[in-house]
Motif scaffolding. Structure first.
Motif, PDB file in Angstrom:
ATOM      1  N   SER A 158       1.075  -1.173   0.017  1.00  0.00           N
ATOM      2  CA  SER A 158      -0.043  -0.067   0.086  1.00  0.00           C
ATOM      3  C   SER A 158       0.891   1.182   0.027  1.00  0.00           C
ATOM      4  CB  SER A 158      -1.009   0.002   1.282  1.00  0.00           C
ATOM      5  OG  SER A 158      -1.840   0.929   0.986  1.00  0.00           O
ATOM      6  N   ALA A 159       0.166   2.438   0.074  1.00  0.00           N
ATOM      7  CA  ALA A 159       0.904   3.655  -0.056  1.00  0.00           C
ATOM      8  C   ALA A 159       0.205   4.550   1.087  1.00  0.00           C
ATOM      9  CB  ALA A 159       0.728   4.539  -1.510  1.00  0.00           C
ATOM     10  N   ARG A 160       1.205   5.299   1.802  1.00  0.00           N
ATOM     11  CA  ARG A 160       0.603   6.368   2.818  1.00  0.00           C
ATOM     12  C   ARG A 160      -0.069   7.521   2.297  1.00  0.00           C
ATOM     13  NH1 ARG A 160       3.385   4.919   7.264  1.00  0.00           N
ATOM     14  NH2 ARG A 160       5.328   3.819   7.216  1.00  0.00           N
ATOM     15  N   ASP A 161       0.105   7.786   0.986  1.00  0.00           N
ATOM     16  CA  ASP A 161      -0.986   8.954   0.496  1.00  0.00           C
ATOM     17  C   ASP A 161      -2.019   8.503  -0.456  1.00  0.00           C
ATOM     18  OD1 ASP A 161       0.749   8.144  -1.418  1.00  0.00           O
ATOM     19  OD2 ASP A 161       1.180   9.788  -2.457  1.00  0.00           O
ATOM     20  N   ASP A 162      -2.377   7.010  -0.275  1.00  0.00           N
ATOM     21  CA  ASP A 162      -3.385   6.832  -0.934  1.00  0.00           C
ATOM     22  C   ASP A 162      -4.570   7.258  -0.715  1.00  0.00           C
ATOM     23  OD1 ASP A 162      -5.453   4.936  -2.185  1.00  0.00           O
ATOM     24  OD2 ASP A 162      -4.923   3.124  -1.678  1.00  0.00           O
ATOM     25  N   LEU A 163      -5.269   8.185  -1.657  1.00  0.00           N
ATOM     26  CA  LEU A 163      -6.602   8.994  -1.055  1.00  0.00           C
ATOM     27  C   LEU A 163      -7.763   7.889  -0.965  1.00  0.00           C
ATOM     28  CD1 LEU A 163      -6.250  11.729  -3.774  1.00  0.00           C
ATOM     29  CD2 LEU A 163      -5.448  11.411  -1.564  1.00  0.00           C
ATOM     30  N   PHE A 164      -7.616   6.919  -1.215  1.00  0.00           N
ATOM     31  CA  PHE A 164      -8.869   5.964  -0.657  1.00  0.00           C
ATOM     32  C   PHE A 164      -8.510   5.441   0.863  1.00  0.00           C
ATOM     33  CE2 PHE A 164     -10.088   4.284  -5.368  1.00  0.00           C
ATOM     34  CZ  PHE A 164     -10.622   5.693  -5.266  1.00  0.00           C
ATOM     35  N   ASN A 165      -7.272   5.657   1.423  1.00  0.00           N
ATOM     36  CA  ASN A 165      -7.069   5.304   2.764  1.00  0.00           C
ATOM     37  C   ASN A 165      -6.917   3.855   2.802  1.00  0.00           C
ATOM     38  OD1 ASN A 165      -6.638   6.062   5.616  1.00  0.00           O
ATOM     39  ND2 ASN A 165      -8.596   5.575   5.969  1.00  0.00           N
ATOM     40  N   THR A 166      -6.306   2.944   2.122  1.00  0.00           N
ATOM     41  CA  THR A 166      -6.202   1.676   2.113  1.00  0.00           C
ATOM     42  C   THR A 166      -4.892   1.152   3.082  1.00  0.00           C
ATOM     43  OG1 THR A 166      -4.535   1.406   0.292  1.00  0.00           O
ATOM     44  CG2 THR A 166      -6.929   1.353  -0.139  1.00  0.00           C
ATOM     45  N   LEU A 167      -4.334   2.086   3.633  1.00  0.00           N
ATOM     46  CA  LEU A 167      -3.214   1.668   4.389  1.00  0.00           C
ATOM     47  C   LEU A 167      -3.380   0.908   5.563  1.00  0.00           C
ATOM     48  CD1 LEU A 167      -0.092   1.358   5.044  1.00  0.00           C
ATOM     49  CD2 LEU A 167      -0.125   3.829   5.720  1.00  0.00           C
ATOM     50  N   PRO A 168      -4.596   1.708   6.547  1.00  0.00           N
ATOM     51  CA  PRO A 168      -5.042   1.004   7.878  1.00  0.00           C
ATOM     52  C   PRO A 168      -5.473  -0.584   7.550  1.00  0.00           C
ATOM     53  CG  PRO A 168      -5.723   3.142   7.603  1.00  0.00           C
ATOM     54  CD  PRO A 168      -5.163   3.057   6.524  1.00  0.00           C
ATOM     55  N   ALA A 169      -6.188  -0.579   6.276  1.00  0.00           N
ATOM     56  CA  ALA A 169      -6.729  -2.117   6.167  1.00  0.00           C
ATOM     57  C   ALA A 169      -5.525  -2.894   5.815  1.00  0.00           C
ATOM     58  CB  ALA A 169      -7.663  -1.982   5.000  1.00  0.00           C
ATOM     59  N   ALA A 170      -4.544  -2.435   4.969  1.00  0.00           N
ATOM     60  CA  ALA A 170      -3.250  -3.289   4.806  1.00  0.00           C
ATOM     61  C   ALA A 170      -2.471  -3.710   6.113  1.00  0.00           C
ATOM     62  CB  ALA A 170      -2.486  -2.377   3.908  1.00  0.00           C
ATOM     63  N   GLU A 171      -2.480  -2.650   6.961  1.00  0.00           N
ATOM     64  CA  GLU A 171      -1.775  -2.905   8.049  1.00  0.00           C
ATOM     65  C   GLU A 171      -2.682  -3.961   9.109  1.00  0.00           C
ATOM     66  OE1 GLU A 171       0.721   1.423   8.845  1.00  0.00           O
ATOM     67  OE2 GLU A 171      -1.313   1.270   9.435  1.00  0.00           O
ATOM     68  N   PHE A 172      -3.757  -3.781   9.125  1.00  0.00           N
ATOM     69  CA  PHE A 172      -4.567  -4.623   9.874  1.00  0.00           C
ATOM     70  C   PHE A 172      -4.443  -6.101   9.532  1.00  0.00           C
ATOM     71  CE2 PHE A 172      -8.836  -6.792  10.615  1.00  0.00           C
ATOM     72  CZ  PHE A 172      -8.775  -6.852  12.123  1.00  0.00           C
ATOM     73  N   THR A 173      -4.702  -5.898   8.257  1.00  0.00           N
ATOM     74  CA  THR A 173      -4.786  -7.414   7.431  1.00  0.00           C
ATOM     75  C   THR A 173      -3.357  -8.161   7.530  1.00  0.00           C
ATOM     76  OG1 THR A 173      -6.282  -6.735   5.780  1.00  0.00           O
ATOM     77  CG2 THR A 173      -5.113  -8.546   5.398  1.00  0.00           C
ATOM     78  N   ALA A 174      -2.320  -7.535   7.395  1.00  0.00           N
ATOM     79  CA  ALA A 174      -0.758  -7.940   7.467  1.00  0.00           C
ATOM     80  C   ALA A 174      -0.790  -8.446   9.002  1.00  0.00           C
ATOM     81  CB  ALA A 174       0.136  -6.999   7.197  1.00  0.00           C
ATOM     82  N   GLY A 175      -1.229  -7.664   9.909  1.00  0.00           N
ATOM     83  CA  GLY A 175      -1.119  -8.165  11.309  1.00  0.00           C
ATOM     84  C   GLY A 175      -1.888  -9.229  11.629  1.00  0.00           C
ATOM     85  N   LYS A 176      -2.887  -9.720  10.890  1.00  0.00           N
ATOM     86  CA  LYS A 176      -3.723 -10.867  11.247  1.00  0.00           C
ATOM     87  C   LYS A 176      -3.173 -12.217  10.375  1.00  0.00           C
ATOM     88  CE  LYS A 176      -6.772  -8.980  14.022  1.00  0.00           C
ATOM     89  NZ  LYS A 176      -7.205  -9.708  15.389  1.00  0.00           N
ATOM     90  N   ILE A 177      -2.809 -12.036   9.410  1.00  0.00           N
ATOM     91  CA  ILE A 177      -2.480 -13.161   8.698  1.00  0.00           C
ATOM     92  C   ILE A 177      -1.035 -13.608   9.031  1.00  0.00           C
ATOM     93  CG2 ILE A 177      -1.903 -14.128   6.335  1.00  0.00           C
ATOM     94  CD1 ILE A 177      -3.808 -12.132   4.985  1.00  0.00           C
ATOM     95  N   PRO A 178      -0.913 -14.739   9.434  1.00  0.00           N
ATOM     96  CA  PRO A 178       0.570 -15.199   9.940  1.00  0.00           C
ATOM     97  C   PRO A 178       1.566 -15.351   8.849  1.00  0.00           C
ATOM     98  CG  PRO A 178      -1.192 -16.779  10.480  1.00  0.00           C
ATOM     99  CD  PRO A 178      -1.828 -15.860   9.493  1.00  0.00           C
ATOM    100  N   GLY A 179       2.687 -14.483   9.374  1.00  0.00           N
ATOM    101  CA  GLY A 179       3.837 -14.549   8.433  1.00  0.00           C
ATOM    102  C   GLY A 179       3.538 -13.341   7.101  1.00  0.00           C
TER     103      GLY A 179
END
Length: 323
Positions: free
Chosen positions: A264-285
């Protein structure tokens, strides 16, 4: 007729001629675009319904799942841009896009089942799966519901669930016009904006126009190609309508066992970074790659993204040819 009246008449005639020429250009281009998307794909008649798809190339099987405003054509382009060569690319048109109709159940889970059924029909036992933007939803569902079908999961600017900061879109003045064009299925309105005010559509697609203006010519061309790929808008509107009102909820991501990379990208105007971080934190590895700039289309980052994905695939034992 006085001089003012004559001048106004000349102006009206000039405007009418200009508008007529513009409409003829639009009609010719729309006809060409409709012809283009009517070719290059096949239709599979599955138990769950009709699914349009393209099947191109040779190599490691890759299921390329497009985002909002897409279709099989966008899936092919995304695979070429973000992964390069060495793949047999299967690119479906999701529910409501181009020649894939909207079924009674158009949920991401049902779409995941459709992806699995398509792979089975094509005798693809297992594939690398890339889901971009709204396409990440059915990519995740496929991985959860049919884990035997997914060799590697790649999520790019994923429009997924986040408990703290949901995916969203700015409702500024320019985006209100773009929303109107989309909700009207307005091919002509999109075409006019594309030719007169492309920055409005670039922002609507989640990228700051200034970022595109400062990019190299090749990257500006790629972005405009993406803007044009939304046409014919009317053939994609039912799918956009589904993607625009998602019922996102938390999924059992911890059950995913496929090697996963999320970008993802920090300046994504759709604000996908929080979802990317949450998903990465939940999927093992899961591996998370975050770019400071690039927006939703990862402007200026495509080569870095491709390098990261191919390195990740190599790290899990997939040997690729081509670039």
């Amino acid at each position: 007729m006085n001089r003012v009246g004559g001048f106004l008449l000349i102006m009206l005639i000039a405007v009418a001629i200009t508008a007529g020429m513009a409409f003829l250009l639009y009609r010719d281009e729309l006809g060409r675009l409709r012809d283009t998307v009517s070719r290059g794909s096949l239709v599979a008649k599955l138990d769950i319904g009709q699914i349009e798809y393209a099947d191109k190339g040779a190599g490691v099987p890759l299921l390329s799942i497009h985002g909002a405003g897409g279709g099989f054509d966008q899936g092919l382009a995304l695979a070429a841009d973000l992964l390069g060569g060495g793949f047999r690319v299967v690119a479906p048109s999701r529910f409501g896009y181009l020649r894939t109709p909207v079924p009674k159940d158009a949920s991401p889970a049902a779409q995941g089942d459709a992806h699995a059924a398509l792979l089975s029909r094509l005798n693809v036992p297992k594939a690398v799966v890339i889901g971009v933007s709204a396409g990440a939803r059915s990519a995740v569902e496929l991985t959860l519901r049919h884990p035997d079908k997914v060799a590697v999961l790649i999520l790019v600017v994923p429009a997924l669930y986040s408990p703290t900061s949901p995916v969203s879109i700015d409702v500024g003045r320019g985006n209100k016009f773009a929303f109107w064009a989309v909700n009207a299925g307005g091919d002509f309105a999109w075409w006019v904006a594309e030719n007169i005010a492309p920055s409005v559509l670039i922002r609507f697609l989640g990228v700051r126009p200034a970022l595109v203006a400062a990019a190299p010519q090749a990257e500006r061309d790629r972005v405009m190609s993406f803007v044009r790929s939304v046409e014919p808008l009317s053939l994609r509107f039912p799918g956009i309508n589904i993607d625009s009102a998602p019922e996102l909820h938390e999924l059992p991501l911890e059950e995913i066992t496929a090697p996963t990379i999320i970008i993802s990208a920090r300046d994504d105007l759709f604000n996908t970074l929080p979802a990317a971080e949450f998903t990465a934190g939940k999927i093992p590895g899961a591996k998370l790659v975050v770019h400071d700039t690039g927006g939703h289309l990862l402007v200026g980052r495509v080569q870095e993204v491709r390098k990261a994905i191919r390195a990740f695939l190599g790290g899990v034992g997939l040997t690729l040819s081509g670039q």
